[in-house]
Design a protein around this motif. Sequence first.
Motif, PDB file in Angstrom:
ATOM      1  N   SER A   4       0.912  -1.269  -0.091  1.00 39.19           N
ATOM      2  CA  SER A   4       0.077   0.033  -0.118  1.00 39.19           C
ATOM      3  C   SER A   4       0.823   1.053  -0.051  1.00 39.19           C
ATOM      4  CB  SER A   4      -0.862   0.016   1.072  1.00 39.19           C
ATOM      5  OG  SER A   4      -0.195   0.028   2.336  1.00 39.19           O
ATOM      6  N   PHE A   5       0.403   2.282  -0.336  1.00 34.88           N
ATOM      7  CA  PHE A   5       0.806   3.720  -0.353  1.00 34.88           C
ATOM      8  C   PHE A   5       0.097   4.582  -0.132  1.00 34.88           C
ATOM      9  CE2 PHE A   5       0.519   2.496  -4.799  1.00 34.88           C
ATOM     10  CZ  PHE A   5      -0.376   3.412  -5.369  1.00 34.88           C
ATOM     11  N   ASP A   6       0.613   6.082   0.305  1.00 36.08           N
ATOM     12  CA  ASP A   6      -0.416   7.315   0.721  1.00 36.08           C
ATOM     13  C   ASP A   6      -0.708   7.417  -0.642  1.00 36.08           C
ATOM     14  OD1 ASP A   6      -0.155   6.566   3.413  1.00 36.08           O
ATOM     15  OD2 ASP A   6       1.799   8.317   3.453  1.00 36.08           O
ATOM     16  N   THR A   7      -1.986   8.230  -0.661  1.00 34.09           N
ATOM     17  CA  THR A   7      -2.508   8.884  -1.765  1.00 34.09           C
ATOM     18  C   THR A   7      -2.089  10.362  -1.570  1.00 34.09           C
ATOM     19  OG1 THR A   7      -4.626   9.446  -0.667  1.00 34.09           O
ATOM     20  CG2 THR A   7      -4.368   7.551  -1.956  1.00 34.09           C
ATOM     21  N   PRO A   8      -2.065  11.413  -2.682  1.00 33.69           N
ATOM     22  CA  PRO A   8      -1.412  12.644  -2.993  1.00 33.69           C
ATOM     23  C   PRO A   8      -2.442  13.521  -2.276  1.00 33.69           C
ATOM     24  CG  PRO A   8      -2.017  12.164  -5.072  1.00 33.69           C
ATOM     25  CD  PRO A   8      -2.044  10.816  -4.148  1.00 33.69           C
ATOM     26  N   GLN A   9      -3.872  12.987  -1.638  1.00 28.52           N
ATOM     27  CA  GLN A   9      -4.754  13.884  -1.318  1.00 28.52           C
ATOM     28  C   GLN A   9      -5.694  13.071  -0.307  1.00 28.52           C
ATOM     29  OE1 GLN A   9      -5.643  11.524  -3.875  1.00 28.52           O
ATOM     30  NE2 GLN A   9      -6.550  12.784  -5.110  1.00 28.52           N
ATOM     31  N   ASN A  10      -6.394  13.743   0.573  1.00 32.94           N
ATOM     32  CA  ASN A  10      -7.112  12.997   1.425  1.00 32.94           C
ATOM     33  C   ASN A  10      -8.496  12.497   0.864  1.00 32.94           C
ATOM     34  OD1 ASN A  10      -5.467  13.568   3.706  1.00 32.94           O
ATOM     35  ND2 ASN A  10      -6.527  15.627   4.123  1.00 32.94           N
ATOM     36  N   PHE A  11      -8.871  11.893   1.467  1.00 34.33           N
ATOM     37  CA  PHE A  11     -10.427  11.204   0.930  1.00 34.33           C
ATOM     38  C   PHE A  11     -10.410  10.687  -0.520  1.00 34.33           C
ATOM     39  CE2 PHE A  11     -11.344  14.504   4.357  1.00 34.33           C
ATOM     40  CZ  PHE A  11     -11.352  13.600   5.368  1.00 34.33           C
ATOM     41  N   PRO A  12      -9.356   9.655  -0.774  1.00 36.68           N
ATOM     42  CA  PRO A  12      -9.463   9.280  -2.076  1.00 36.68           C
ATOM     43  C   PRO A  12     -10.794   8.622  -2.700  1.00 36.68           C
ATOM     44  CG  PRO A  12      -8.026   7.952  -0.871  1.00 36.68           C
ATOM     45  CD  PRO A  12      -8.502   9.200   0.141  1.00 36.68           C
ATOM     46  N   TYR A  13     -11.263   8.756  -3.870  1.00 33.40           N
ATOM     47  CA  TYR A  13     -12.177   8.077  -4.209  1.00 33.40           C
ATOM     48  C   TYR A  13     -11.967   7.517  -5.628  1.00 33.40           C
ATOM     49  CZ  TYR A  13     -17.402   6.953  -4.452  1.00 33.40           C
ATOM     50  OH  TYR A  13     -18.550   6.531  -4.618  1.00 33.40           O
ATOM     51  N   GLY A  14     -12.141   8.112  -6.811  1.00 33.15           N
ATOM     52  CA  GLY A  14     -11.965   7.800  -7.968  1.00 33.15           C
ATOM     53  C   GLY A  14     -10.480   7.035  -8.385  1.00 33.15           C
ATOM     54  N   THR A  37       2.778   3.203  -9.617  1.00 31.93           N
ATOM     55  CA  THR A  37       2.293   2.304  -9.046  1.00 31.93           C
ATOM     56  C   THR A  37       2.970   2.183  -7.592  1.00 31.93           C
ATOM     57  OG1 THR A  37       3.804   0.749 -10.176  1.00 31.93           O
ATOM     58  CG2 THR A  37       1.455   0.826 -10.857  1.00 31.93           C
ATOM     59  N   SER A  38       3.886   3.043  -7.249  1.00 27.94           N
ATOM     60  CA  SER A  38       4.574   3.048  -5.873  1.00 27.94           C
ATOM     61  C   SER A  38       3.877   4.522  -5.061  1.00 27.94           C
ATOM     62  CB  SER A  38       6.166   3.360  -5.941  1.00 27.94           C
ATOM     63  OG  SER A  38       6.626   2.217  -6.545  1.00 27.94           O
ATOM     64  N   GLY A  39       3.065   5.053  -6.000  1.00 26.91           N
ATOM     65  CA  GLY A  39       2.645   6.342  -5.438  1.00 26.91           C
ATOM     66  C   GLY A  39       3.284   7.589  -5.416  1.00 26.91           C
ATOM     67  N   TRP A 190      -6.169  -2.677  -7.447  1.00 23.75           N
ATOM     68  CA  TRP A 190      -5.873  -1.598  -6.789  1.00 23.75           C
ATOM     69  C   TRP A 190      -7.353  -1.030  -6.141  1.00 23.75           C
ATOM     70  CZ3 TRP A 190      -2.792  -1.921 -10.943  1.00 23.75           C
ATOM     71  CH2 TRP A 190      -1.285  -1.945 -10.849  1.00 23.75           C
ATOM     72  N   TYR A 191      -7.371  -0.602  -4.733  1.00 21.84           N
ATOM     73  CA  TYR A 191      -8.487  -0.007  -4.156  1.00 21.84           C
ATOM     74  C   TYR A 191      -8.031   1.157  -3.427  1.00 21.84           C
ATOM     75  CZ  TYR A 191      -8.594  -2.108   0.305  1.00 21.84           C
ATOM     76  OH  TYR A 191      -8.264  -2.588   1.341  1.00 21.84           O
ATOM     77  N   SER A 192      -8.802   2.378  -3.700  1.00 23.18           N
ATOM     78  CA  SER A 192      -8.510   3.573  -2.616  1.00 23.18           C
ATOM     79  C   SER A 192      -9.138   3.318  -1.618  1.00 23.18           C
ATOM     80  CB  SER A 192      -8.959   4.911  -3.519  1.00 23.18           C
ATOM     81  OG  SER A 192     -10.203   4.856  -3.985  1.00 23.18           O
ATOM     82  N   ASN A 193      -8.765   3.732  -0.379  1.00 21.07           N
ATOM     83  CA  ASN A 193      -9.347   3.590   1.019  1.00 21.07           C
ATOM     84  C   ASN A 193      -9.523   4.711   1.605  1.00 21.07           C
ATOM     85  OD1 ASN A 193     -10.317   1.990   3.118  1.00 21.07           O
ATOM     86  ND2 ASN A 193      -8.615   2.128   4.199  1.00 21.07           N
ATOM     87  N   TYR A 194     -10.839   5.260   1.373  1.00 20.83           N
ATOM     88  CA  TYR A 194     -11.238   6.356   1.778  1.00 20.83           C
ATOM     89  C   TYR A 194     -10.769   7.116   3.311  1.00 20.83           C
ATOM     90  CZ  TYR A 194     -14.806  10.438   2.181  1.00 20.83           C
ATOM     91  OH  TYR A 194     -15.600  11.546   2.256  1.00 20.83           O
ATOM     92  N   TYR A 195     -10.701   6.116   4.254  1.00 23.90           N
ATOM     93  CA  TYR A 195     -10.401   6.794   5.568  1.00 23.90           C
ATOM     94  C   TYR A 195      -8.891   6.725   5.853  1.00 23.90           C
ATOM     95  CZ  TYR A 195     -15.701   6.252   6.085  1.00 23.90           C
ATOM     96  OH  TYR A 195     -16.892   6.229   5.917  1.00 23.90           O
ATOM     97  N   ASN A 197      -6.646   7.214   3.583  1.00 17.69           N
ATOM     98  CA  ASN A 197      -5.705   7.927   2.563  1.00 17.69           C
ATOM     99  C   ASN A 197      -4.924   7.117   1.998  1.00 17.69           C
ATOM    100  OD1 ASN A 197      -7.562  10.199   3.151  1.00 17.69           O
ATOM    101  ND2 ASN A 197      -5.952  10.917   4.873  1.00 17.69           N
ATOM    102  N   LYS A 198      -5.184   5.736   1.496  1.00 10.81           N
ATOM    103  CA  LYS A 198      -4.207   5.008   1.024  1.00 10.81           C
ATOM    104  C   LYS A 198      -4.759   4.229  -0.145  1.00 10.81           C
ATOM    105  CE  LYS A 198      -1.394   3.778   5.164  1.00 10.81           C
ATOM    106  NZ  LYS A 198       0.056   4.217   4.726  1.00 10.81           N
ATOM    107  N   ILE A 199      -3.730   3.662  -0.940  1.00  9.26           N
ATOM    108  CA  ILE A 199      -4.129   2.994  -2.076  1.00  9.26           C
ATOM    109  C   ILE A 199      -3.593   1.539  -1.692  1.00  9.26           C
ATOM    110  CG2 ILE A 199      -3.914   2.278  -4.462  1.00  9.26           C
ATOM    111  CD1 ILE A 199      -4.063   5.238  -5.098  1.00  9.26           C
ATOM    112  N   TYR A 200      -4.489   0.492  -1.804  1.00  6.61           N
ATOM    113  CA  TYR A 200      -3.881  -0.949  -1.564  1.00  6.61           C
ATOM    114  C   TYR A 200      -3.835  -1.860  -2.768  1.00  6.61           C
ATOM    115  CZ  TYR A 200      -4.543   0.005   3.355  1.00  6.61           C
ATOM    116  OH  TYR A 200      -4.321   0.576   4.692  1.00  6.61           O
ATOM    117  N   ARG A 201      -2.918  -2.481  -2.857  1.00  8.26           N
ATOM    118  CA  ARG A 201      -2.553  -3.406  -4.039  1.00  8.26           C
ATOM    119  C   ARG A 201      -3.004  -4.959  -3.449  1.00  8.26           C
ATOM    120  NH1 ARG A 201       1.208  -6.345  -6.910  1.00  8.26           N
ATOM    121  NH2 ARG A 201       3.040  -5.491  -5.593  1.00  8.26           N
TER     122      ARG A 201
END
Length: 321
Positions: A4-14, A37-39, A190-195, A197-201
């Motif tokens: 997993s890695f952090d997203t560049p913004q909070n509350f990722p969705y699409g 794919t490393s964020g 991959w899925y974005s996790n809203y709470y 702020n990460k993307i998991y593979r």
Amino acid sequence: MTDSFDTPQNFPYGLAFDGTHLWVMGQVDTTVYKIDTSGSVVDSFAFPGYISPGDLAFDGTHLWAASTHQEKIHQVSTSGVLIQTINAPGDTTSGLACDGRYLWITSNEASGYTVYKIDRSGNVITSFASPGGGFKGLTFDGRYLWHVDATKHMLYKFDREGTVHGIYELPLEGEQIGPRGLATDGTSLWYSNYYDNKIYRIALPQAVTVGEQERRTINFKITDSQSVTLSSLSIANDTNHAFQLENDTCSGQTLHGPDACSFDILFSSASPGTFTADLLLPLFLPGLHTITAQLECTAEESVLLGHPGGLPWVQLLLLCQ
């Protein structure tokens, strides 16, 4: 879970994958980020105009973005130029995917969640009921659609006619689970996790090699206070003798929610091809009811367990080990 890695913004969705990079958009910060794919951020653009952010999809050239509460879908270039906006069928658009020709969306309606197949002008080609509830992200792996249930934290794999070919439990627990967008490269999801702020593979099931054995452990779980007695589990209609039932802790057991038991399905074949059989689970509620779940395996895919249906308080979870 792979990483997993952090997203560049909070509350990722699409979330979408273009063959090389991921694209992610937040529900508050509607900047669209192109990331590896490393964020690491490669590029970004401010979404052109107002959007109530939902899922993202990539059609091979352009991005498509669902506007959840507007019932709109926007087509934009990868540099952020708005190309067109089309109306989305249904009430609240959540998941969005592209199979190369058509768009697929999910909509939350009064009667439940619906999957729509539409052309790029917004005309409905076909639709069917979603195989579950609480759906958010949707993606297409080249053969199957995948849908994430944000309420039950489950992944559903189904074909373009709506037949379910697999149900999987997200390998996370706790209050930080908030799956939203979904994307795939055919090997990983991959899925974005809203709470958090990460993307998991997540690694997809690997191919079955001819001559080798493939084992899957199935958890049978009672999801309410109902008492259930299981008779002897068995495999039927296995004309090629490709499936075996092992390590059965369910037969003869009486379960009370949230009790669970498990058993293994073992697959092997000396030749390539598609093999099917029926897994029979006789239940006394009281009164005898038999769940029939189809087992399917090909030279290209792992063993899959179809959703049994009919008894909503029973879940069969396919756990890859």
